[in-house]
Write an enzyme that holds these catalytic residues in place. Structure first.
Site, PDB file in Angstrom:
ATOM      1  N   GLY A  69      -0.899   8.421  -0.270  1.00  0.00           N
ATOM      2  CA  GLY A  69      -0.419   9.840   0.308  1.00  0.00           C
ATOM      3  C   GLY A  69       1.105   9.911  -0.125  1.00  0.00           C
ATOM      4  O   GLY A  69       1.548   9.373  -1.034  1.00  0.00           O
ATOM      5  N   LYS A  70       1.884  10.392   0.924  1.00  0.00           N
ATOM      6  CA  LYS A  70       3.226  10.498   0.728  1.00  0.00           C
ATOM      7  C   LYS A  70       3.998   9.318   0.655  1.00  0.00           C
ATOM      8  O   LYS A  70       5.284   9.301   0.406  1.00  0.00           O
ATOM      9  CB  LYS A  70       3.800  11.538   1.534  1.00  0.00           C
ATOM     10  CG  LYS A  70       3.192  12.931   1.553  1.00  0.00           C
ATOM     11  CD  LYS A  70       3.813  13.987   2.613  1.00  0.00           C
ATOM     12  CE  LYS A  70       3.264  15.460   2.540  1.00  0.00           C
ATOM     13  NZ  LYS A  70       3.725  16.285   3.343  1.00  0.00           N
TER      14      LYS A  70
ATOM     15  N   ASP B 251       7.335   1.315   3.281  1.00  0.00           N
ATOM     16  CA  ASP B 251       8.296   2.139   3.877  1.00  0.00           C
ATOM     17  C   ASP B 251       9.635   1.316   4.158  1.00  0.00           C
ATOM     18  O   ASP B 251      10.141   1.253   5.485  1.00  0.00           O
ATOM     19  CB  ASP B 251       7.825   3.025   4.943  1.00  0.00           C
ATOM     20  CG  ASP B 251       7.475   2.300   6.061  1.00  0.00           C
ATOM     21  OD1 ASP B 251       6.749   1.520   5.885  1.00  0.00           O
ATOM     22  OD2 ASP B 251       7.399   2.726   7.363  1.00  0.00           O
TER      23      ASP B 251
ATOM     24  N   ASP C   2       5.028  -4.000   4.170  1.00  0.00           N
ATOM     25  CA  ASP C   2       5.192  -2.570   4.281  1.00  0.00           C
ATOM     26  C   ASP C   2       5.904  -1.903   3.273  1.00  0.00           C
ATOM     27  O   ASP C   2       7.010  -2.180   3.041  1.00  0.00           O
ATOM     28  CB  ASP C   2       5.642  -2.205   5.648  1.00  0.00           C
ATOM     29  CG  ASP C   2       4.512  -1.727   6.656  1.00  0.00           C
ATOM     30  OD1 ASP C   2       3.295  -2.053   6.653  1.00  0.00           O
ATOM     31  OD2 ASP C   2       5.044  -1.535   7.780  1.00  0.00           O
TER      32      ASP C   2
ATOM     33  N   PHE D 296       0.648  -1.201  -0.187  1.00  0.00           N
ATOM     34  CA  PHE D 296       0.079  -0.090  -0.059  1.00  0.00           C
ATOM     35  C   PHE D 296       0.936   1.241  -0.263  1.00  0.00           C
ATOM     36  O   PHE D 296       1.840   1.393   0.850  1.00  0.00           O
ATOM     37  CB  PHE D 296      -1.056   0.059   1.169  1.00  0.00           C
ATOM     38  CG  PHE D 296      -2.098  -1.150   1.295  1.00  0.00           C
ATOM     39  CD1 PHE D 296      -1.541  -2.536   1.351  1.00  0.00           C
ATOM     40  CD2 PHE D 296      -3.513  -0.755   0.884  1.00  0.00           C
ATOM     41  CE1 PHE D 296      -2.807  -3.270   1.391  1.00  0.00           C
ATOM     42  CE2 PHE D 296      -4.169  -1.607   0.776  1.00  0.00           C
ATOM     43  CZ  PHE D 296      -3.966  -2.832   0.955  1.00  0.00           C
TER      44      PHE D 296
ATOM     45  N   HIS E  33       8.638  -8.944  15.298  1.00  0.00           N
ATOM     46  CA  HIS E  33       8.790  -7.429  15.343  1.00  0.00           C
ATOM     47  C   HIS E  33      10.121  -7.335  15.912  1.00  0.00           C
ATOM     48  O   HIS E  33      10.763  -7.941  17.069  1.00  0.00           O
ATOM     49  CB  HIS E  33       7.770  -6.819  16.233  1.00  0.00           C
ATOM     50  CG  HIS E  33       7.526  -5.437  16.135  1.00  0.00           C
ATOM     51  ND1 HIS E  33       8.828  -4.514  16.300  1.00  0.00           N
ATOM     52  CD2 HIS E  33       6.808  -4.680  15.356  1.00  0.00           C
ATOM     53  CE1 HIS E  33       8.474  -3.163  15.991  1.00  0.00           C
ATOM     54  NE2 HIS E  33       7.473  -3.311  15.290  1.00  0.00           N
ATOM     55  N   PRO E  34      11.016  -6.396  15.244  1.00  0.00           N
ATOM     56  CA  PRO E  34      12.437  -6.563  15.761  1.00  0.00           C
ATOM     57  C   PRO E  34      12.616  -5.569  17.208  1.00  0.00           C
ATOM     58  O   PRO E  34      13.495  -5.913  17.630  1.00  0.00           O
ATOM     59  CB  PRO E  34      12.965  -5.531  14.655  1.00  0.00           C
ATOM     60  CG  PRO E  34      11.793  -4.599  14.159  1.00  0.00           C
ATOM     61  CD  PRO E  34      10.778  -5.767  13.912  1.00  0.00           C
ATOM     62  N   GLY E  35      11.393  -4.856  17.392  1.00  0.00           N
ATOM     63  CA  GLY E  35      11.608  -4.131  18.912  1.00  0.00           C
ATOM     64  C   GLY E  35      11.470  -5.165  20.086  1.00  0.00           C
ATOM     65  O   GLY E  35      11.663  -4.627  21.113  1.00  0.00           O
TER      66      GLY E  35
ATOM     67  N   GLU F  42      -2.145  -4.313  13.536  1.00  0.00           N
ATOM     68  CA  GLU F  42      -1.120  -5.227  14.264  1.00  0.00           C
ATOM     69  C   GLU F  42      -1.482  -5.867  15.365  1.00  0.00           C
ATOM     70  O   GLU F  42      -1.104  -6.952  15.869  1.00  0.00           O
ATOM     71  CB  GLU F  42       0.299  -4.344  14.420  1.00  0.00           C
ATOM     72  CG  GLU F  42       1.227  -5.092  14.858  1.00  0.00           C
ATOM     73  CD  GLU F  42       2.521  -4.064  14.995  1.00  0.00           C
ATOM     74  OE1 GLU F  42       3.400  -4.178  14.010  1.00  0.00           O
ATOM     75  OE2 GLU F  42       2.950  -3.389  16.101  1.00  0.00           O
TER      76      GLU F  42
HETATM   77  C1  UD2 Z   1       3.813  -0.422  12.460  1.00  0.00           C
HETATM   78  C2  UD2 Z   1       3.854  -1.652  11.557  1.00  0.00           C
HETATM   79  C3  UD2 Z   1       2.792  -1.591  10.275  1.00  0.00           C
HETATM   80  C4  UD2 Z   1       1.509  -1.379  11.136  1.00  0.00           C
HETATM   81  C5  UD2 Z   1       1.470  -0.249  12.027  1.00  0.00           C
HETATM   82  C6  UD2 Z   1       0.017   0.017  12.508  1.00  0.00           C
HETATM   83  C7  UD2 Z   1       6.057  -2.914  11.666  1.00  0.00           C
HETATM   84  C8  UD2 Z   1       7.397  -2.599  11.133  1.00  0.00           C
HETATM   85  N1  UD2 Z   1       5.157  -1.782  11.212  1.00  0.00           N
HETATM   86  O1  UD2 Z   1       4.213   0.675  11.624  1.00  0.00           O
HETATM   87  O2  UD2 Z   1       2.836  -2.844   9.747  1.00  0.00           O
HETATM   88  O3  UD2 Z   1       1.023  -2.568  11.666  1.00  0.00           O
HETATM   89  O4  UD2 Z   1       2.460  -0.172  12.859  1.00  0.00           O
HETATM   90  O5  UD2 Z   1       0.074   0.993  13.376  1.00  0.00           O
HETATM   91  O6  UD2 Z   1       5.619  -3.676  12.168  1.00  0.00           O
HETATM   92  N2  UD2 Z   1       0.532   3.576   4.715  1.00  0.00           N
HETATM   93  C9  UD2 Z   1       0.420   4.336   3.633  1.00  0.00           C
HETATM   94  N3  UD2 Z   1       0.182   5.798   3.597  1.00  0.00           N
HETATM   95  C10 UD2 Z   1       0.186   6.238   4.811  1.00  0.00           C
HETATM   96  C11 UD2 Z   1       0.399   5.628   5.974  1.00  0.00           C
HETATM   97  C12 UD2 Z   1       0.538   4.408   5.997  1.00  0.00           C
HETATM   98  O7  UD2 Z   1       0.482   4.041   2.350  1.00  0.00           O
HETATM   99  O8  UD2 Z   1       0.000   7.661   5.054  1.00  0.00           O
HETATM  100  C13 UD2 Z   1       0.563   2.133   4.574  1.00  0.00           C
HETATM  101  C14 UD2 Z   1       2.107   1.915   4.048  1.00  0.00           C
HETATM  102  O9  UD2 Z   1       2.095   0.703   3.282  1.00  0.00           O
HETATM  103  C15 UD2 Z   1       3.022   1.681   5.245  1.00  0.00           C
HETATM  104  C16 UD2 Z   1       1.745   0.903   6.308  1.00  0.00           C
HETATM  105  O10 UD2 Z   1       0.599   1.403   5.796  1.00  0.00           O
HETATM  106  O11 UD2 Z   1       3.865   0.653   5.191  1.00  0.00           O
HETATM  107  C17 UD2 Z   1       2.000   0.876   7.822  1.00  0.00           C
HETATM  108  O12 UD2 Z   1       2.116   2.311   8.042  1.00  0.00           O
HETATM  109  P1  UD2 Z   1       3.332   2.820   8.853  1.00  0.00           P
HETATM  110  O13 UD2 Z   1       4.628   2.264   8.237  1.00  0.00           O
HETATM  111  O14 UD2 Z   1       3.222   4.456   9.184  1.00  0.00           O
HETATM  112  O15 UD2 Z   1       3.155   2.187  10.347  1.00  0.00           O
HETATM  113  P2  UD2 Z   1       4.251   2.205  11.529  1.00  0.00           P
HETATM  114  O16 UD2 Z   1       5.622   2.515  10.990  1.00  0.00           O
HETATM  115  O17 UD2 Z   1       3.778   2.640  12.912  1.00  0.00           O
END
Ligand code: UD2
Length: 349
Positions: A119-120, A208, A206, A116, A228-230, A298
């Site tokens: 947006g940015k 990013d 994911d 997915f 999860h690595p953390g 998650e």
């Molecule tokens: C964690 C998890 C993520 C998800 C999230 C839920 C890991 C390393 N990451 O990462 O999988 O479970 O928590 O809160 O386990 N996205 C978009 N546009 C946006 C925002 C999100 O495309 O504006 C999509 C994109 O594919 C992204 C994913 O949603 O990789 C997860 O979002 P995140 O990476 O911002 O979430 P994060 O870093 O909190």
């Protein structure tokens, strides 16, 4: 008189049988209408038609193929390589890539890979795809499905042989939480409408993130989770599970196996469908009750895997974070979340 009695007996027996039959049919149909929706039935029929689905469970090896002798006495001792329910935990030096390829390459499989980028987050696609083309499932048929609100921003990346890409336009959201949460429903529909007849395995990843090392068929399994690595060295009570009983994702203190990352979900298309559908239903219930789990989908994923154990667990080699320095037990970083400025890339804080 005796004949008459026998006749009565016959009529009574037939009547009884008819009654039992009617009760059985009524019971069966009323149960089905509750438990088994028509769409589930159609889905089940479509899946069972794909008898070849089960061939993937046979790890047939090629006759005369030479590879290093596996040892029962020497191997990794610094990490745990099997879960208490006997699913392998995949770490470097626990598998032989040449043998794995000899098994899986004969199966003529297709692996759907969904990302997915809304947006940015479209800015992460280029590195994601270019690095995947170097390291991810090399030599296998891979079909990327990119969900985005900006199809025109999907970069032109040269794909290898047997690799293809489909862009699927979906609306974005002004809440990042909704984007992350909404992935379950989108995957459920994609599998039902398209993938069920086209692919064998699926990985949802994911965007990013980047591949830095080999990610191959050693990751395939019925239903696959990633650590999860953390949280791979913390106690279960420190896991950020959803702790409010009001949420469908609730996991009480004192229980839990591992903390799984939402960035990687994989497995046979049928098994992943079961997972995403279950999580989507739980998310709908939470939404109706105006509660959002601590870590969105998650949290629901962790609840699912607690009661539906993954058949393969990928170590944190398969989900690292660029801001973390490598530890000794991680011999190779294969896939890692890139450093991002959350405030800048997300549509809301
Ligand atoms: C964690 C998890 C993520 C998800 C999230 C839920 C890991 C390393 N990451 O990462 O999988 O479970 O928590 O809160 O386990 N996205 C978009 N546009 C946006 C925002 C999100 O495309 O504006 C999509 C994109 O594919 C992204 C994913 O949603 O990789 C997860 O979002 P995140 O990476 O911002 O979430 P994060 O870093 O909190």
């Amino acid at each position: 008189m005796r004949l008459l009695q026998n006749g009565h007996l016959l009529v009574l027996s037939l009547g009884g049988l008819l009654l039992v039959g009617c009760i059985y049919l009524t019971f069966t149909f009323s149960c089905n209408s509750v438990d088994l929706q028509l769409e589930d039935l159609q889905w089940y029929l479509r899946m069972t038609k794909r008898k070849e689905l089960y061939k993937f469970r046979d790890l047939t090896s090629v006759h005369g193929f030479l590879y290093k002798q596996p040892s029962l006495l020497n191997g990794r001792t610094d990490v745990v390589t099997v879960t208490p329910w006997l699913a392998p935990v995949v770490w470097e030096d626990t598998f032989d890539t040449t043998l794995i390829d000899a098994i899986y390459k004969t199966q003529n499989i297709t692996i759907a890979t969904t990302v997915f980028a809304l947006g940015k987050y479209v800015r992460f696609l280029k590195d994601f795809l270019e690095s995947a083309e170097k390291h991810y499932m090399q030599g296998y048929r891979v079909h990327y499905y990119i969900f985005t609100d900006q199809p025109e921003a999907v970069p032109m990346v040269t794909l290898g042989a047997n690799r293809s890409l489909t862009t699927l336009k979906i609306p974005s959201s002004n809440r990042w939480q909704d984007i992350s949460l909404g992935r379950m429903e989108k995957l459920e529909k994609l599998i039902e409408n398209q993938l069920v007849n086209e692919v064998d395995y699926i990985f949802s990843l994911d965007v990013d993130s980047k591949f830095y090392g080999h990610w191959g068929a050693e990751t395939l399994g019925d239903i696959v989770a990633v650590i999860h690595p953390g949280y791979y060295s913390t106690t279960r009570d420190e896991f950020p599970y959803e702790r409010r009983p009001e949420s469908q994702a609730y996991i009480p203190q004192g229980i839990g196996d591992y903390y799984y990352g939402g960035a990687v979900i994989g497995g046979l298309v049928k098994e992943v469908h079961k997972l995403v559908k279950t999580c989507r239903i739980q998310l709908d219930v939470d939404k109706a009750n105006s509660i959002e789990a601590a870590w969105q989908e998650e949290s629901h994923l962790n609840k699912y895997f607690l009661y539906n154990k993954p058949t393969k667990v990928l170590s944190a080699e398969y989900l690292w974070q660029d801001f973390n320095s490598k530890t000794d037990d991680i011999k190779i970083i294969r896939f890692s979340q890139v450093i991002k400025n959350y405030d800048e890339v997300r549509p809301n804080p």
